[in-house]
Design an enzyme around this catalytic site. Structure first.
Site: not given
Ligand code: PAF
Length: 292
Positions: A35-36, A38, A41, A157-159, A193
């Protein structure tokens, strides 16, 4: 594939998910979230739309992956805004189905005694700071894959470590789902983000820019070799005392082992830091030792 703005169907129970899933034309893609939502997502959902006839988004704040209760308690919860974003309003990509279960739906017997273990890859970088985190992530990802039965699952890719571990789990446990990586979305000034950015005060946000600045400096030094990458990134981080660095690492993208000094080839430059009360991570794929 419809992109007409309309609220996606929201289901909260296993039975409703199974009934709605049975009606979806395939192939089916899933985007798993807490959730949350942005624009990061939205980019995952957009890529899912390109790859599949139906898109399912899961919204589940997974207690199993939070090592600090306080972090779970302060995680932003914005279901109405999330559903609005997933309706395609404002020209964004739309989901067909949203599965937003409560913890007792996902874990009907309480915390599961049997879990997926991330192994050694889950004990470094993020795993070193958050013991058990990746066991919690992989356990819920496996459960959501079984419940949603997607053909494709998209991860950011951020994680990078999470993405690697999900790929490994799918391969090691023969889950039969195609895992697709989607590049990190950034604000124009470089900030990656993240749902956690909602906690940043205006000053914190300025400070947080040091993460992406350090990665860019490291990336620019990549042709000079591994030591130059680490030095360039560290120099930038050291000039921002308000960011408390957890780790800065230049690692092999598959083994997550630190690359040796004379290494040449693809690597991941990863950073984690506390900015005020918020812990942020970011990473950049680099090619070390490549000629300009
Ligand atoms: O990346 C996340 O938001 C979570 O770790 C995930 C994959 C949804 C599992 O809870």
């Amino acid at each position: 594939m419809s992109t007409t703005p309309s609220a996606p169907r929201l289901v909260r129970t296993r039975a409703d998910l199974a009934a709605a899933r049975a009606e979806l034309p395939g192939p089916v893609a899933v985007v798993m979230t807490m959730g949350a939502l942005h624009a990061g997502h939205a980019a995952l959902v957009a890529e899912a739309r390109r790859r599949a006839a139906s898109v399912v988004v899961t919204i589940f704040l997974n207690p199993l992956q939070f090592t600090a209760g306080a972090d779970l308690a302060r995680y932003p919860r914005t279901l109405d805004a999330d559903l609005e974003l997933l309706s395609g309003a404002g020209g964004g990509p739309a989901a067909d189905l949203v599965f937003a279960p409560s913890p007792d739906v996902v874990y009907p017997d309480g915390d599961p005694g049997v879990r997926v273990t991330a192994g050694a890859l889950g004990e470094v970088l993020e795993g070193a700071s958050r013991p058990g985190h990746f066991d919690g992530v992989l356990t819920v990802v496996a459960k959501l894959m079984h419940l949603v039965r997607p053909d494709v699952a998209l991860f950011g890719q951020k994680d990078a470590q999470q993405l690697l571990l999900v790929r490994r789990m799918v391969r090691d446990l023969d889950l039969g789902v195609e895992v697709v990586a989607v590049p990190t979305e950034r604000d124009p000034d470089g900030l990656a983000l993240s749902s956690r950015n909602a906690h940043l005060s205006p000053l914190d946000r300025e400070v947080a820019l040091v993460l992406s600045r350090a990665l860019r400096a490291g990336g620019a030094a990549a042709p000079e070799g591994a030591s130059a990458v680490r030095r360039a990134a560290r120099d930038v981080l050291q000039r921002e005392p308000l960011a408390r660095v957890d780790y800065l690492a230049l690692v092999d993208p598959e083994s997550l082992a630190d690359v040796p000094e004379h290494f040449r080839g693809p690597a991941t430059l990863a950073v984690a830091a506390h900015v005020g009360p918020t812990r942020l991570i970011d990473n950049l794929p680099v090619v070390v030792g490549a000629r300009r």
